[in-house]
Design an enzyme around this catalytic site. Structure first.
Site, short mmCIF file in Angstrom:
data_model
loop_
_atom_site.label_atom_id
_atom_site.label_comp_id
_atom_site.label_asym_id
_atom_site.label_seq_id
_atom_site.Cartn_x
_atom_site.Cartn_y
_atom_site.Cartn_z
N ASP A 299 14.04 21.97 49.95
CA ASP A 299 12.62 22.02 49.62
C ASP A 299 11.80 21.99 50.91
O ASP A 299 12.06 21.16 51.79
CB ASP A 299 12.28 20.77 48.79
CG ASP A 299 11.31 21.06 47.67
OD1 ASP A 299 10.80 22.19 47.58
OD2 ASP A 299 11.07 20.14 46.86
N GLU B 234 6.84 24.09 36.48
CA GLU B 234 6.77 22.65 36.20
C GLU B 234 5.59 22.30 35.31
O GLU B 234 4.44 22.67 35.59
CB GLU B 234 6.69 21.87 37.52
CG GLU B 234 6.65 20.37 37.31
CD GLU B 234 7.00 19.55 38.53
OE1 GLU B 234 7.44 20.12 39.55
OE2 GLU B 234 6.85 18.31 38.47
O1 KIV Z 1 11.19 17.93 44.47
C1 KIV Z 1 11.76 18.18 43.41
O2 KIV Z 1 12.70 17.49 42.97
C2 KIV Z 1 11.30 19.34 42.64
C3 KIV Z 1 11.83 19.53 41.26
C4 KIV Z 1 11.24 18.55 40.34
C5 KIV Z 1 11.67 20.92 40.79
O3 KIV Z 1 10.51 20.08 43.13
#
Ligand code: KIV
Length: 254
Positions: free
Chosen positions: A73, A172
């Protein structure tokens, strides 16, 4: 998998053993989510997570995984500043962790950066709807896309992200009807979290589905274990055994 109408299963991991268990269980995608800011670091939001912390956790997860796709991420302010920063930092995450793809939140305002990042060879997963890095803009964690204007914007953003080259998009906390509409319109898979049953895949924060988080239970979380109470019970039994002189026994000694 979308073409075959096979649902995609995705969960989060931030450490070696969880990632290993998920991979062994046959998960298709592991997200090293910036939700680590909440469940690992104990912050209220995901905003404080740094790029260095993300790199640290993603490297650990990648080390455990043999089969699943590992997605790192991108953290708040590591890609929103401009195209150049997005390319540099997505490249840094890929290079230093060995992950297979990155995830970025945002719609039309991120499309150009995503297009350029994809162009240089970095697969990107998009993220629309309730995007937690925009919590201070939204003002709450309520469902997005309920009003027609916002629903239309999420729909057009999804088309833009597909055009920009995303290989999948997380949706989401949006109404199930909108989740269905977006999923039907796109060729790439949608991965829902509170976006209804018709998304092409589903994701949850692993700590939520294991029942490790006790004080957060939105409607979209299904608990598959009671790990908070089981863990506390194990801790209490250990403490009692130590206090009662029942641990260790001679068999457990040298
Ligand atoms: O940071 C995370 O875990 C997410 C998910 C909830 C999709 O972005």
């Amino acid at each position: 998998m979308k073409k075959r109408k096979e649902k995609i299963a995705m969960l989060t991991a931030y450490d070696f053993l969880t990632a290993k268990f998920l991979d062994q269980a046959g998960i298709e995608v592991i997200l090293v989510g910036d939700s680590l800011g909440n469940v690992i670091q104990g912050n209220e939001t995901t905003l404080p997570v740094t790029l260095e912390e993300m790199i640290y956790h993603t490297r650990i997860v990648k080390r455990a995984v043999r089969n699943a796709i590992v997605v790192g991420d991108m953290t708040f302010m590591s890609y929103q500043v401009g195209v150049k920063e997005a390319i540099t930092n997505c490249g840094k995450v890929m290079k230093e962790t060995g992950c297979d793809a990155v995830k970025m939140e945002g719609g039309d305002y991120m499309a150009e950066a995503i297009r350029r990042v994809v162009e240089i060879g970095i697969p990107v997963m998009g993220h629309l709807g309730l995007t937690p890095q925009s919590i201070n803009k939204f003002g709450s964690f309520k469902t997005r896309g309920v009003e027609k204007d916002e629903a239309d914007r999420i729909f057009s953003d999804a088309l833009l992200l597909e055009k920009a080259g995303c290989f999948a998009i997380v949706l989401e906390k949006i109404p199930a009807k909108l989740g269905t509409k977006v999923s039907k319109a796109l060729k790439i898979p949608t991965i829902g979290i509170g976006a209804g049953p018709n998304c092409d895949g589903q994701v949850m924060v692993t700590h939520d589905m294991l029942g490790l988080v006790e004080d957060f239970k939105p409607r979209f979380v299904r608990r598959y274990a009671k790990m908070a109470s089981d863990t506390k019970d194990a801790f209490r039994r250990y403490i009692k055994d130590v206090k009662d002189g029942k641990f260790p026994t001679l068999e457990e000694s040298y």
